[in-house]
Scaffold this motif. Sequence first.
Motif, PDB file in Angstrom:
ATOM      1  N   PRO A  69       0.833  -1.190   0.000  1.00 21.21           N
ATOM      2  CA  PRO A  69       0.000   0.000   0.000  1.00 21.21           C
ATOM      3  C   PRO A  69       0.881   1.259   0.000  1.00 21.21           C
ATOM      4  O   PRO A  69       2.022   1.220   0.464  1.00 21.21           O
ATOM      5  CB  PRO A  69      -0.802  -0.103   1.295  1.00 21.21           C
ATOM      6  CG  PRO A  69       0.006  -0.991   2.173  1.00 21.21           C
ATOM      7  CD  PRO A  69       0.738  -1.919   1.265  1.00 21.21           C
ATOM      8  N   GLU A  70       0.341   2.351  -0.513  1.00 25.99           N
ATOM      9  CA  GLU A  70       1.109   3.598  -0.538  1.00 25.99           C
ATOM     10  C   GLU A  70       1.285   4.086   0.911  1.00 25.99           C
ATOM     11  O   GLU A  70       0.344   4.066   1.691  1.00 25.99           O
ATOM     12  CB  GLU A  70       0.383   4.650  -1.356  1.00 25.99           C
ATOM     13  CG  GLU A  70       1.212   5.868  -1.592  1.00 25.99           C
ATOM     14  CD  GLU A  70       0.604   6.802  -2.632  1.00 25.99           C
ATOM     15  OE1 GLU A  70       0.736   8.010  -2.434  1.00 25.99           O
ATOM     16  OE2 GLU A  70      -0.006   6.308  -3.592  1.00 25.99           O
ATOM     17  N   ARG A  71       2.454   4.524   1.232  1.00 26.21           N
ATOM     18  CA  ARG A  71       2.759   4.963   2.578  1.00 26.21           C
ATOM     19  C   ARG A  71       2.606   6.477   2.702  1.00 26.21           C
ATOM     20  O   ARG A  71       2.719   7.214   1.736  1.00 26.21           O
ATOM     21  CB  ARG A  71       4.178   4.588   2.963  1.00 26.21           C
ATOM     22  CG  ARG A  71       4.421   3.112   2.966  1.00 26.21           C
ATOM     23  CD  ARG A  71       5.833   2.830   3.356  1.00 26.21           C
ATOM     24  NE  ARG A  71       6.103   1.404   3.312  1.00 26.21           N
ATOM     25  CZ  ARG A  71       7.252   0.873   3.626  1.00 26.21           C
ATOM     26  NH1 ARG A  71       8.251   1.637   3.989  1.00 26.21           N
ATOM     27  NH2 ARG A  71       7.414  -0.432   3.562  1.00 26.21           N
ATOM     28  N   GLU A  72       2.400   6.906   3.941  1.00 34.25           N
ATOM     29  CA  GLU A  72       2.376   8.335   4.208  1.00 34.25           C
ATOM     30  C   GLU A  72       3.794   8.865   4.047  1.00 34.25           C
ATOM     31  O   GLU A  72       4.759   8.178   4.384  1.00 34.25           O
ATOM     32  CB  GLU A  72       1.896   8.616   5.630  1.00 34.25           C
ATOM     33  CG  GLU A  72       0.447   8.221   5.858  1.00 34.25           C
ATOM     34  CD  GLU A  72       0.001   8.538   7.274  1.00 34.25           C
ATOM     35  OE1 GLU A  72       0.635   9.405   7.918  1.00 34.25           O
ATOM     36  OE2 GLU A  72      -0.961   7.925   7.722  1.00 34.25           O
ATOM     37  N   PRO A  73       3.943  10.080   3.522  1.00 36.29           N
ATOM     38  CA  PRO A  73       5.305  10.611   3.346  1.00 36.29           C
ATOM     39  C   PRO A  73       5.991  10.844   4.684  1.00 36.29           C
ATOM     40  O   PRO A  73       5.327  11.166   5.679  1.00 36.29           O
ATOM     41  CB  PRO A  73       5.067  11.926   2.595  1.00 36.29           C
ATOM     42  CG  PRO A  73       3.639  12.279   2.837  1.00 36.29           C
ATOM     43  CD  PRO A  73       2.912  10.992   3.100  1.00 36.29           C
ATOM     44  N   LEU A  74       7.328  10.691   4.695  1.00 34.61           N
ATOM     45  CA  LEU A  74       8.108  10.981   5.889  1.00 34.61           C
ATOM     46  C   LEU A  74       8.218  12.495   6.066  1.00 34.61           C
ATOM     47  O   LEU A  74       8.310  13.237   5.104  1.00 34.61           O
ATOM     48  CB  LEU A  74       9.504  10.385   5.773  1.00 34.61           C
ATOM     49  CG  LEU A  74       9.569   8.860   5.681  1.00 34.61           C
ATOM     50  CD1 LEU A  74      11.002   8.424   5.442  1.00 34.61           C
ATOM     51  CD2 LEU A  74       9.038   8.226   6.951  1.00 34.61           C
ATOM     52  N   LEU A  75       8.237  12.928   7.295  1.00 32.93           N
ATOM     53  CA  LEU A  75       8.346  14.369   7.554  1.00 32.93           C
ATOM     54  C   LEU A  75       9.774  14.821   7.564  1.00 32.93           C
ATOM     55  O   LEU A  75      10.682  14.220   7.874  1.00 32.93           O
ATOM     56  CB  LEU A  75       7.695  14.705   8.901  1.00 32.93           C
ATOM     57  CG  LEU A  75       6.205  14.340   8.982  1.00 32.93           C
ATOM     58  CD1 LEU A  75       5.670  14.641  10.368  1.00 32.93           C
ATOM     59  CD2 LEU A  75       5.405  15.110   7.961  1.00 32.93           C
TER      60      LEU A  75
END
Length: 75
Positions: A69-75
């Motif tokens: 699944p697509e992951r949330e971007p790293l900050l």
Amino acid sequence: MMQTMRVRSRIGKNGVLEIQLPAAEEGTELDIVIVYEKAPTVEHTTKINDFYGCIQDETFIRHPQLEQPEREPLL
């Protein structure tokens, strides 16, 4: 009889270094001499590409991988 033992250990947050000695009779009196030096740091310079082709077994296969699944971007 004098014995020599070499160990690598880590100092705890409280500054205490614990060293486990081989089994000895309880109450045995020991003379202990400690000589220490900082352990050298180990750099990991091996890259994953260095392992390409290292398995010579023709029957070794990589099984199909599931879609991630697509992951949330790293900050």
